[in-house]
Design a protein around this motif. Structure first.
Motif, short mmCIF file in Angstrom:
data_model
loop_
_atom_site.label_atom_id
_atom_site.label_comp_id
_atom_site.label_asym_id
_atom_site.label_seq_id
_atom_site.Cartn_x
_atom_site.Cartn_y
_atom_site.Cartn_z
N VAL A 152 0.82 -1.21 0.00
CA VAL A 152 0.00 0.00 0.00
C VAL A 152 0.85 1.26 0.00
O VAL A 152 0.38 2.33 -0.42
CB VAL A 152 -0.96 0.02 1.21
CG1 VAL A 152 -1.98 -1.09 1.11
CG2 VAL A 152 -0.20 -0.04 2.52
N ASN A 153 2.11 1.18 0.47
CA ASN A 153 2.95 2.36 0.53
C ASN A 153 3.82 2.53 -0.71
O ASN A 153 4.63 3.45 -0.78
CB ASN A 153 3.84 2.33 1.78
CG ASN A 153 4.74 1.10 1.82
OD1 ASN A 153 4.61 0.20 0.99
ND2 ASN A 153 5.64 1.07 2.79
N ARG A 154 3.65 1.68 -1.69
CA ARG A 154 4.41 1.82 -2.92
C ARG A 154 3.87 2.99 -3.73
O ARG A 154 2.66 3.23 -3.79
CB ARG A 154 4.31 0.53 -3.74
CG ARG A 154 4.95 0.61 -5.13
CD ARG A 154 4.84 -0.70 -5.86
NE ARG A 154 5.23 -0.59 -7.25
CZ ARG A 154 5.25 -1.59 -8.12
NH1 ARG A 154 4.86 -2.80 -7.72
NH2 ARG A 154 5.63 -1.41 -9.36
N ILE A 155 4.75 3.74 -4.39
CA ILE A 155 4.36 4.85 -5.26
C ILE A 155 5.05 4.66 -6.60
O ILE A 155 6.28 4.57 -6.66
CB ILE A 155 4.74 6.21 -4.65
CG1 ILE A 155 4.01 6.41 -3.32
CG2 ILE A 155 4.40 7.34 -5.61
CD1 ILE A 155 4.40 7.69 -2.61
N THR A 156 4.28 4.59 -7.66
CA THR A 156 4.87 4.33 -8.96
C THR A 156 5.67 5.53 -9.45
O THR A 156 5.36 6.68 -9.13
CB THR A 156 3.77 3.97 -9.99
OG1 THR A 156 4.38 3.53 -11.20
CG2 THR A 156 2.88 5.17 -10.28
N GLU A 157 6.69 5.26 -10.22
CA GLU A 157 7.52 6.32 -10.81
C GLU A 157 7.32 6.41 -12.31
O GLU A 157 7.97 7.22 -12.98
CB GLU A 157 8.99 6.06 -10.49
CG GLU A 157 9.30 6.10 -8.99
CD GLU A 157 10.76 5.85 -8.68
OE1 GLU A 157 11.51 5.54 -9.63
OE2 GLU A 157 11.15 5.97 -7.50
N ALA A 158 6.42 5.59 -12.84
CA ALA A 158 6.16 5.58 -14.28
C ALA A 158 4.72 5.12 -14.50
O ALA A 158 3.98 4.88 -13.54
CB ALA A 158 7.14 4.65 -14.99
N VAL A 159 4.32 5.00 -15.75
CA VAL A 159 2.99 4.48 -16.05
C VAL A 159 2.94 3.01 -15.65
O VAL A 159 3.76 2.21 -16.11
CB VAL A 159 2.67 4.64 -17.55
CG1 VAL A 159 1.33 3.99 -17.88
CG2 VAL A 159 2.64 6.11 -17.92
N GLU A 160 2.02 2.65 -14.79
CA GLU A 160 1.89 1.28 -14.28
C GLU A 160 0.52 0.72 -14.68
O GLU A 160 -0.50 1.16 -14.16
CB GLU A 160 2.05 1.26 -12.76
CG GLU A 160 1.96 -0.13 -12.15
CD GLU A 160 2.14 -0.10 -10.63
OE1 GLU A 160 1.73 -1.08 -9.97
OE2 GLU A 160 2.68 0.90 -10.11
#
Length: 429
Positions: free
Chosen positions: A342-350
């Protein structure tokens, strides 16, 4: 569940639990919608309910059919007379009077438990006597919510919550990310926290069959992006407009419809003009039934900088819509990528099975001439992919509908009733 009370002759009689539901107002909002849904469900299941408002402001219609609406109206009381828009100091000075009125309402209606929604109502609830159990419901990630408040309000919450939380018989949040943040900030054991995600009403499928009427209705179609939300900075419409200017360069037939109203409307309209996309953008205004707009679009965008639990995203998914959402706290990731941390934040289009996540939008609204930020560029790229790729859109539509099926009213109703029932059990004291 029923609670036992002594009859006049000394015998024990059974009666349904009497539940007070405390909230600031009935202005349009997700917390208000969930509070009304809880009141509706408890009443439908034979519980006794009182709706207690701190302010008289009302925009939302009471849920249910005519008789149910009348029953809820008869059970509604306004504890205060000032507007929800009053300043923090003014609201704080009214706390003693609101406290007295809340305790009087508890006694008058013989309430067994009080459930409150959002910070001000939660603080007032926890300040009450311990004669009845208190349940608070936190509807946003607390760190994000406090960052948006004035210094005075932030100080009040930061100092009051740690002192008062021990009075809460239960703490309910609507997202696992919010629960983790709350536990860290206030050093609350996870065992004291209950996560009950919002539910989506299956009736929206029938409501989506209505004909949309208003500005932008003629623009709806497979090349149209719709976003739904109040026109305020937190909803990120300015980054969406800037990204959409790039979308139009690659998909000239693309259109954007903003459903909702708010203080930023004129500024956003001016930004669309400055970007040269005003003919491709429509402001539909507030819609009591936004679902036809969601259902008839080619994609839904949620560019929010912060959410508690994004009802608009969940509802669009339930309507089988392909969605692009900023990976903001909290909710979009839990809805679109439930198998990831839940704490992951994408750095690109996912691209997930249920939609597309893009990096969080910039913290401030930028002017038309400013270069696109990486997150705005990612949002534009994701929308172009959806509009250009019918196969991808079809796959995400199916995945979104399947994921939304997990969020049923029956599941939320059972979870809420379980929390309330446990709070009434003698052992929980």
């Amino acid at each position: 569940m029923t609670s036992a009370r002594p009859a006049d002759d000394g015998r024990i009689r059974q009666r349904p639990p009497h539940v007070g539901i405390l909230i600031g107002s009935l202005e349009a909002g997700g917390a208000q919608r969930m509070a009304l849904a809880l009141a509706h469900d408890l009443l439908a299941d034979g519980w006794e309910v009182r709706l207690l408002l701190l302010n008289p402001d009302r925009e939302m219609t009471l849920p249910g059919d005519g008789p149910t609406q009348a029953a809820l109206e008869a059970r509604l009381s306004v504890l205060g007379g000032s507007s929800v828009r009053a300043g923090t100091l003014s609201k704080s000075l009214r706390f003693p009077r609101l406290h007295r009125r809340l305790e009087a309402a508890i006694a008058e209606h013989d309430l067994d438990v009080v459930v409150s929604f959002m910070e001000r109502a939660n603080l007032l609830n926890l300040l009450g006597t311990r004669r009845v159990p208190r349940i608070i419901s936190v509807r946003k990630q607390i760190s994000v919510a406090l960052a948006d408040k004035s210094a005075l309000k932030r100080t009040l919450v930061e100092r009051a919550y740690p002192l008062l939380l021990r009075r809460a018989r239960a703490i309910v949040l609507n997202a696992h990310g919010s629960a983790a943040d709350f536990a860290r900030r206030f050093h609350i054991p996870n065992a004291r926290l209950n996560v009950i995600p919002n539910a989506v009403d299956p009736a929206i499928v029938q409501q989506a069959e209505a004909e949309p009427v208003g500005p932008g209705a003629d623009l709806l179609g497979p090349s149209t992006v719709v976003t739904v939300g109040r026109l305020v900075p937190a909803k990120g419409q300015a980054p969406l407009l800037r990204a959409f200017a790039q979308v139009v360069r690659q998909v000239p037939e693309a259109r954007l419809v903003l459903v909702g109203d708010g203080p930023l409307r004129d500024r956003l309209a001016a930004l669309a003009t400055d970007l040269g996309i005003a003919p491709q953008v429509a402001f539909a205004g507030f819609q009591t039934n936004p679902y036809p707009w969601m259902a008839r679009a080619g994609a839904l965008a949620l560019p929010s900088r912060a959410e508690g639990f994004p009802n608009a995203l969940l509802e669009a998914m339930a309507l089988g819509q392909a969605c692009v959402a900023a990976d903001c706290p909290t909710g979009p990731r839990e809805l679109l990528a439930p198998d990831t941390p839940v704490n992951r934040i994408t750095e690109a289009v996912e691209v997930t099975n249920a939609g597309i996540l893009v990096p969080p939008m910039p913290g401030e609204d930028l002017e038309a001439a400013a270069p696109l930020t990486p997150s705005e560029t990612a949002l534009a790229d994701a929308l172009v992919r959806l509009l250009h790729a019918p196969d991808l859109r079809t796959r995400l539509q199916a995945g979104a509908a399947a994921r939304a099926a997990d969020f049923t009213p029956a599941r939320a109703r059972a979870a809420w009733q379980s929390v309330i029932a446990r709070s009434l059990a003698p052992s929980s004291g």
